[in-house]
Design a protein around this motif. Structure first.
Motif, PDB file in Angstrom:
ATOM      1  N   PHE A 135      -4.237  12.020 -42.182  1.00  0.00           N
ATOM      2  CA  PHE A 135      -3.989  12.490 -43.538  1.00  0.00           C
ATOM      3  C   PHE A 135      -3.150  13.770 -43.487  1.00  0.00           C
ATOM      4  CE2 PHE A 135      -8.006  10.312 -43.202  1.00  0.00           C
ATOM      5  CZ  PHE A 135      -7.977   9.415 -44.260  1.00  0.00           C
ATOM      6  N   PRO A 136      -2.000  13.775 -44.142  1.00  0.00           N
ATOM      7  CA  PRO A 136      -1.165  14.978 -44.098  1.00  0.00           C
ATOM      8  C   PRO A 136      -1.826  16.139 -44.827  1.00  0.00           C
ATOM      9  CG  PRO A 136      -0.303  13.423 -45.706  1.00  0.00           C
ATOM     10  CD  PRO A 136      -1.399  12.709 -44.964  1.00  0.00           C
ATOM     11  N   MET A 137      -1.591  17.340 -44.329  1.00  0.00           N
ATOM     12  CA  MET A 137      -2.085  18.539 -44.987  1.00  0.00           C
ATOM     13  C   MET A 137      -1.081  18.999 -46.044  1.00  0.00           C
ATOM     14  SD  MET A 137      -3.729  20.703 -41.837  1.00  0.00           S
ATOM     15  CE  MET A 137      -4.663  19.872 -40.551  1.00  0.00           C
ATOM     16  N   VAL A 138      -1.605  19.701 -47.031  1.00  0.00           N
ATOM     17  CA  VAL A 138      -0.784  20.214 -48.130  1.00  0.00           C
ATOM     18  C   VAL A 138      -1.030  21.707 -48.253  1.00  0.00           C
ATOM     19  CG1 VAL A 138      -0.217  20.025 -50.572  1.00  0.00           C
ATOM     20  CG2 VAL A 138      -1.008  17.998 -49.335  1.00  0.00           C
ATOM     21  N   LEU A 139       0.037  22.480 -48.316  1.00  0.00           N
ATOM     22  CA  LEU A 139      -0.084  23.920 -48.501  1.00  0.00           C
ATOM     23  C   LEU A 139      -0.117  24.207 -49.996  1.00  0.00           C
ATOM     24  CD1 LEU A 139       1.684  26.405 -46.181  1.00  0.00           C
ATOM     25  CD2 LEU A 139       1.026  27.060 -48.494  1.00  0.00           C
ATOM     26  N   VAL A 140      -1.165  24.912 -50.434  1.00  0.00           N
ATOM     27  CA  VAL A 140      -1.392  25.117 -51.867  1.00  0.00           C
ATOM     28  C   VAL A 140      -1.629  26.590 -52.199  1.00  0.00           C
ATOM     29  CG1 VAL A 140      -2.320  22.807 -52.276  1.00  0.00           C
ATOM     30  CG2 VAL A 140      -3.870  24.653 -51.593  1.00  0.00           C
ATOM     31  N   VAL A 141      -1.387  26.928 -53.467  1.00  0.00           N
ATOM     32  CA  VAL A 141      -1.685  28.250 -54.019  1.00  0.00           C
ATOM     33  C   VAL A 141      -2.403  28.046 -55.346  1.00  0.00           C
ATOM     34  CG1 VAL A 141       0.296  29.388 -52.926  1.00  0.00           C
ATOM     35  CG2 VAL A 141       0.553  28.368 -55.201  1.00  0.00           C
ATOM     36  N   PRO A 142      -3.059  29.071 -55.881  1.00  0.00           N
ATOM     37  CA  PRO A 142      -3.661  28.932 -57.210  1.00  0.00           C
ATOM     38  C   PRO A 142      -2.593  28.589 -58.246  1.00  0.00           C
ATOM     39  CG  PRO A 142      -4.416  30.942 -56.126  1.00  0.00           C
ATOM     40  CD  PRO A 142      -3.304  30.410 -55.293  1.00  0.00           C
ATOM     41  N   ALA A 143      -2.979  27.870 -59.283  1.00  0.00           N
ATOM     42  CA  ALA A 143      -2.014  27.511 -60.332  1.00  0.00           C
ATOM     43  C   ALA A 143      -1.419  28.749 -60.989  1.00  0.00           C
ATOM     44  CB  ALA A 143      -2.700  26.641 -61.380  1.00  0.00           C
ATOM     45  N   SER A 144      -2.160  29.861 -60.967  1.00  0.00           N
ATOM     46  CA  SER A 144      -1.692  31.107 -61.576  1.00  0.00           C
ATOM     47  C   SER A 144      -0.841  31.957 -60.637  1.00  0.00           C
ATOM     48  CB  SER A 144      -2.891  31.938 -62.034  1.00  0.00           C
ATOM     49  OG  SER A 144      -3.752  32.221 -60.925  1.00  0.00           O
TER      50      SER A 144
END
Length: 317
Positions: free
Chosen positions: A120-129
């Motif tokens: 499963f590929p990883m996804v780099l995320v940040v808060p929506a704000s």
């Protein structure tokens, strides 16, 4: 007449008992992650098919916590009779070997590999704000404030992936440790940390809820869950990929006949139309292999992860 009967009785008693066919009763399937995780849902999927094929229940038991030590040790210390199976991610079977000097198990010596399942590929995320709209925004901010940005680390595997990303970009971040992926991702969504990385099925519910903003996918190609989202390579960090993967293991010295039997059934299941569709629905791809291929892959992954840990100066506990 009596003597003849006695002789028959003696001969019958001396004859060796026939070996019972495996499995005679339920098989325990241990998972080191909580219900709803990628490893858990995959374990339940293959357990259903193994139960149908072999005529005995394959019962999933979740034993999360302690960096997967609890589950891995339970399997390693179980009898090598085919009645305890481990559906494990790369955290207990690879990463722990690189980041922990002392473990209550050896990820190679204490297990018989059966078959790899999926990745499963990883996804780099940040808060929506977050003010960071692109991956380059995040990299630029990290360069301007070395070590000041915080990232959530749900497992050692995700910390290794994140530090490898940092190393490739010449930046530093401050890891905030969490007891599992869910609390790490939830705290990211709540704005308590600046960014995080986790496998796709873990982040998508909060992406759909509008609480997380994905910046890039750490796979070789774009994925259908986020078709407009660039890969990390496309976003500027060339050649960077990071995946969570799952595989099946028995305790070491489990009879080869049992290992081979389960391996063949697992690979058949995962490569079936149902298996491919199931993993695709989770955002992953089927990634199967024989026992020998899984062992070779695991050993190479451990070696590569140790190099990353050393290069990124990740503390080894």
């Amino acid at each position: 007449m009596f003597a003849a009967s006695a002789a028959v009785f003696v001969i019958a008693a001396a004859a060796p008992a026939a070996r019972a066919a495996w499995p005679e009763h339920a098989v325990k399937v241990i998972v080191s992650l909580p219900p709803g995780s990628g490893a858990d849902t995959t374990a339940r999927f293959i357990s259903k098919y193994l139960s149908q094929e072999l005529g005995q229940p394959f019962v999933v038991e979740n034993r999360p916590g302690a960096n997967s030590f609890i589950a891995a040790r339970a399997v390693a210390e179980s009898a090598a009779d085919g009645y305890t199976m481990f559906v494990a991610s790369n955290s207990p079977m690879v990463t722990n070997a690189a980041v922990f000097k002392k473990r209550p198990y050896d990820p190679v010596k204490d297990f018989s590999p059966v078959a790899s399942l999926a990745r499963f590929p990883m996804v780099l995320v940040v808060p929506a704000s977050s003010p960071y709209k692109t991956l380059q925004d995040l990299v630029t901010a990290a360069k301007q404030a070395p070590g000041k940005l915080n990232y959530a680390s749900g497992t050692p595997t995700y910390q290794v992936a994140m530090e490898r990303f940092h190393d490739r970009n010449g930046i530093r971040g401050n890891p905030i440790q969490y007891k599992g992926t869910s609390p790490a991702i939830n705290d990211t969504a709540g704005g308590n940390v600046d960014y995080s990385i986790a496998e796709v099925s873990a982040v998508m519910p909060l992406v759909h809820a509008g609480k997380l903003r994905p910046l890039a996918v750490a796979s070789d190609t774009r994925i259908k869950e986020l078709p407009q989202m660039p890969t990390v390579s496309e976003a500027g960090t060339k050649g960077f990929e990071a995946y969570a993967w799952t595989g099946v293991f028995f305790p070491a010295n489990t009879p080869p006949a049992i290992v081979d039997k389960v391996s063949a059934l697992v690979r058949k299941t995962m490569n079936s139309a149902d298996g491919v569709a199931f993993i695709d629905n989770l955002g992953g791809t089927v990634f199967t292999g024989t026992p020998a291929q899984l062992r070779d892959f695991q050993v190479k992954e451990i070696e590569a992860t140790r190099k990353i840990v050393k290069a990124a100066n990740i503390p080894v506990e």
